[in-house]
Design a protein around this motif. Sequence first.
Motif, mmCIF file in Angstrom:
data_model
loop_
_atom_site.group_PDB
_atom_site.id
_atom_site.type_symbol
_atom_site.label_atom_id
_atom_site.label_comp_id
_atom_site.label_asym_id
_atom_site.label_seq_id
_atom_site.Cartn_x
_atom_site.Cartn_y
_atom_site.Cartn_z
ATOM 1 N N VAL A 80 -131.435 -60.765 -87.132
ATOM 2 C CA VAL A 80 -131.911 -60.632 -85.757
ATOM 3 C C VAL A 80 -130.945 -59.703 -85.027
ATOM 4 O O VAL A 80 -129.756 -60.013 -84.889
ATOM 5 N N ILE A 81 -131.446 -58.558 -84.596
ATOM 6 C CA ILE A 81 -130.623 -57.614 -83.856
ATOM 7 C C ILE A 81 -130.531 -58.078 -82.402
ATOM 8 O O ILE A 81 -131.516 -58.036 -81.662
ATOM 9 N N VAL A 82 -129.358 -58.560 -82.022
ATOM 10 C CA VAL A 82 -129.138 -59.003 -80.640
ATOM 11 C C VAL A 82 -128.633 -57.805 -79.846
ATOM 12 O O VAL A 82 -127.591 -57.227 -80.157
ATOM 13 N N SER A 83 -129.388 -57.424 -78.829
ATOM 14 C CA SER A 83 -128.999 -56.313 -77.969
ATOM 15 C C SER A 83 -129.175 -56.734 -76.513
ATOM 16 O O SER A 83 -129.950 -57.646 -76.203
ATOM 17 N N LYS A 84 -128.469 -56.080 -75.640
ATOM 18 C CA LYS A 84 -128.394 -56.504 -74.235
ATOM 19 C C LYS A 84 -129.763 -56.546 -73.564
ATOM 20 O O LYS A 84 -130.028 -57.404 -72.718
ATOM 21 N N GLY A 85 -130.659 -55.633 -73.954
ATOM 22 C CA GLY A 85 -131.981 -55.588 -73.334
ATOM 23 C C GLY A 85 -133.088 -56.089 -74.234
ATOM 24 O O GLY A 85 -134.249 -55.707 -74.068
#
Length: 228
Positions: A80-85
Amino acid sequence: MARKVFVSYKYGDTCVKPLNDNFFISTKARDYVTELQKLLGDNNEIYKGENDNEDLSEFKDSTIESRLRNKIFDSSITIVIVSKGMKSWFYDEKDQWMPWEISYSLRELSKNGRRSRPNGLLMLVLPDENGDYDYYMRENTCPHCNCITFNTDFLFGILRRNVFNSKNIEESDCNNHSYNPVYIGDHSYITSVKWEDFISTPTYYLDRCAELREKIEHFNISKSIHAD
């Protein structure tokens, strides 16, 4: 060891650090997935979730399942790519693809008379526009035990419910945290790793994810996008 890896991410999120430190070219979360493919592609098969612009509000659960089953069924690990947006705050989580992808990664799936086990899951955390991870992870928040503080309120609910979910969770004996406990050991089924740490030793983190998958019965697993 070759593995089949499904990658869940917010395609168009631009709240990420520019790759190659080029601030004049817009970088998206999808560009990091391309780098991930280069890093893992020779030894692993990569399946990508790429439904960023579709509106799920009118989809039936069965339609979503048919879209995801083939992509996830043969994989053993979901990154799961966790990114700010990554979250669309104006839409319900049930109307966004990532929670569904995570949910189906945690389920047993059936296909052509065969049944697959739940995947091991790993949160791969991207740096934001300023190269920081503080929107989700803050390191060395205690000078005594050098622990990491996770802003779990930032996460999708299904991710939040699958961290610190060990059935036998252990606390550190550090007494310098009056506000939050410090957990040790295998405290979470879905662990988190910074991008820069992962790319230095990707096999180590994939192996750890696979190890936790073999111990899934030791965790309270939430498989629904709604609160269980």
